[in-house]
Write an enzyme that holds these catalytic residues in place. Structure first.
Site: not given
Ligand code: XMP
Length: 506
Positions: A51, A78-79, A165, A167, A223, A362
């Site tokens: 964050g 992190c945060y 991070h 990710e 979609d 998506k």
């Protein structure tokens, strides 16, 4: 499943997606989601995202200490790691040298999270604060030259923290680290697979709709098409699709939709040819917002008329995606253009919504679409706006101008596909401005329309960059459009990014 609590970090959504890439279902929830609600989801693990705040700032997001006593493993990123430290009796403070970007991490003392990864690795960091003292009972498992506590853990309580991070792709072993958390610490099974996603979605639809009848507005986009196919699999011919051809589609598009649904999938499909109706209403209209409004309203009117003929329909199928769900809950962006889609329909029609894609990103929708056997052209179709070509024709929409744009666009698509660019671009299309320019063809003077080529790359349409298409590809497009499309004598290229431009011209 894994709950990812969002503390406002720019990568929170990415964490949820990476977890799913590891084939574990994940949900992104706001950081202040009540503990009760988290418990109700019965997660196998919880991840606290990064964050933008400092934990010591006034009003900075906090976490309920009881979260760490749920008996569910928690990974703080992190945060999230700093919150964990602070809440459990550690210490957080500013570091001497702020770290942004790539850092060299040294693994120490064989942490569970780093199992199977080398002792030295590159990680992506961005922080001004760091943990200065780990909470009692925690072991420090990694450091960098300037930050002595870059990761810690207390495996017996299932608590882990990393000050980088995992990710982000720049973190060399990020996926391994996440997988260690998911599979070793949480004991998740990698069973979020396309087949299972389809099976689960089909079951859920059956439960919701039962023996009732449902209707779905097909646009030709991936979609609504995937939502319809899923519901069809669940309730068969109790689903009727309504395809409103407003005449603002691209070349052969209407035929392709009818082919894929009625002929190949055998889905009950009402094909409404409303082309004239829309053209009549658009006659003489040049204002972009007015055009958008007319197409939106007329679409609802036509759809209502047709749906009214389908007796005892109780449900309306919509292709709402997970990103829509997240965004509607968090973002309050200024309205730049009034978007047309079929939202707003249920209020006027008193139908209950069925949204089988509500949990999917998506790219997962495309995987599901392929799993359902949908044709590749539909699976990988670039986004196309609801008001269609009406907002790519500047000025008045007429049958003649639609024909010009359709032909030019078909040439452009053909060349983009042959060059292997179609999937790499977020969108590529032709625009027809409302001006004429002078040219010379043969020995004669011409005075005709220009065509503008618009091609962009983007991740989510919020921002976009103009695509650097090769010159020889642009040359082929230009030559072919001028030779093959009567009424066009010039081709221009739009080199505006978003912002400041929007992707569409109107
Ligand atoms: P803009 O032009 O605002 O477009 O940069 C962002 C993305 O949204 C698409 N778009 C629409 N999609 N109904 C839709 O369903 C609409 O009214 C509409 N207007 C724009 C556009 O193609 C781009 O992908």
């Amino acid at each position: 499943m894994i709950v990812v609590l969002d503390f406002g970090g720019q990568y929170a959504q990415l964490i949820a997606r990476r977890v799913r890439e590891a084939r574990v279902f994940s949900e992104l929830l706001p950081y202040d989601t009540p503990l009760e609600e988290i418990r109700r989801r019965d997660p196998e693990g919880i991840i606290l995202s990064g964050g933008p705040n400092s934990v010591y700032e006034r009003g900075a997001p906090r976490v309920d200490a009881a979260l760490f006593d749920l008996g569910v493993p928690v990974l703080g990123i992190c945060y999230g790691m700093q919150l964990m430290a602070l809440t459990l009796g550690g210490e957080v403070g500013a570091v001497q040298i702020r770290e942004y970007g790539r850092s060299k991490l040294e693994v120490r003392g064989h942490g569970e999270l780093f199992s199977g990864t080398p002792d030295e690795q590159t990680v992506w960091t961005s922080h001004g604060d760091a943990v200065l003292a780990a909470p009692p009972g925690f072991r420090v498992t990694a450091r960098t030259p300037s930050v002595p506590i870059l990761a810690f853990e207390e495996p017996s309580r299932g608590l882990y923290g990393v000050q980088f991070h995992p990710e982000v792709r720049h973190t060399e072993y990020g996926m391994e680290i996440l997988k260690n958390f998911l599979f070793e610490a949480c004991g998740c099974a990698p069973d979020w697979t396309p087949v299972n996603i389809v099976t689960e979605a089909v079951e859920r639809v059956r439960e919701q709709v039962g023996a009732s009848r449902a209707i779905c507005a097909l646009s030709g986009g991936v979609d609504s098409a995937t939502a319809a196919m899923l519901v069809h699999r669940a309730i068969g011919d109790k689903l009727t699709c309504v395809f409103v051809d407003h005449g603002l589609l691209r070349q052969n598009e209407a035929e392709q939709v009818v082919e894929a649904f009625r002929r190949e999938a055998g889905l009950p499909l009402v094909h409404v040819d409303a082309r004239e109706r829309f053209l009549d209403r658009l006659a003489g209209v040049t204002d972009p917002e007015a055009k958008r409004k007319i197409v939106g309203e007329e679409f609802i009117r036509v759809f209502e008329e047709e749906a009214g003929k389908i007796r005892d329909a109780r449900f309306l199928v919509q292709g709402t995606l997970y990103s829509d769900v997240i965004e509607s809950g968090t973002r309050d962006a200024a309205r730049i253009k009034s978007h047309h889609n079929v939202g707003g329909l249920p209020e006027v029609m008193d139908l209950e919504l069925v949204e089988p894609l509500r949990n999917l990103f998506k790219d997962e929708v495309r995987v599901v679409a392929a799993e359902l056997g949908m044709p590749e052209r539909l699976v990988w179709r670039q986004p196309f706006p609801g008001p269609g070509l009406a907002i790519r024709i500047i000025g008045e929409v007429t049958a003649e101008r639609l024909e010009i744009l359709r032909k030019a666009d078909a040439v452009l698509q053909d060349e983009i596909r042959s060059a292997g660019y179609y999937r790499r671009l977020w969108q590529s299309f032709a625009v027809l401005p409302a001006v004429h320019s002078v040219g010379v063809m043969g020995d004669a003077r011409t005075y005709a329309y220009p065509i503008v080529i618009r091609a962009v790359t983007s991740d989510d349409a919020m921002t976009a960059d103009w695509a650097r298409l090769p010159y020889d590809l642009l040359e082929r497009i230009s030559n072919r459009i001028i030779n093959e499309v009567p009424g066009v004598n010039r081709v221009a290229l739009d080199i505006t990014s978003k912002p400041p431009g929007t992707i569409e011209w109107e």
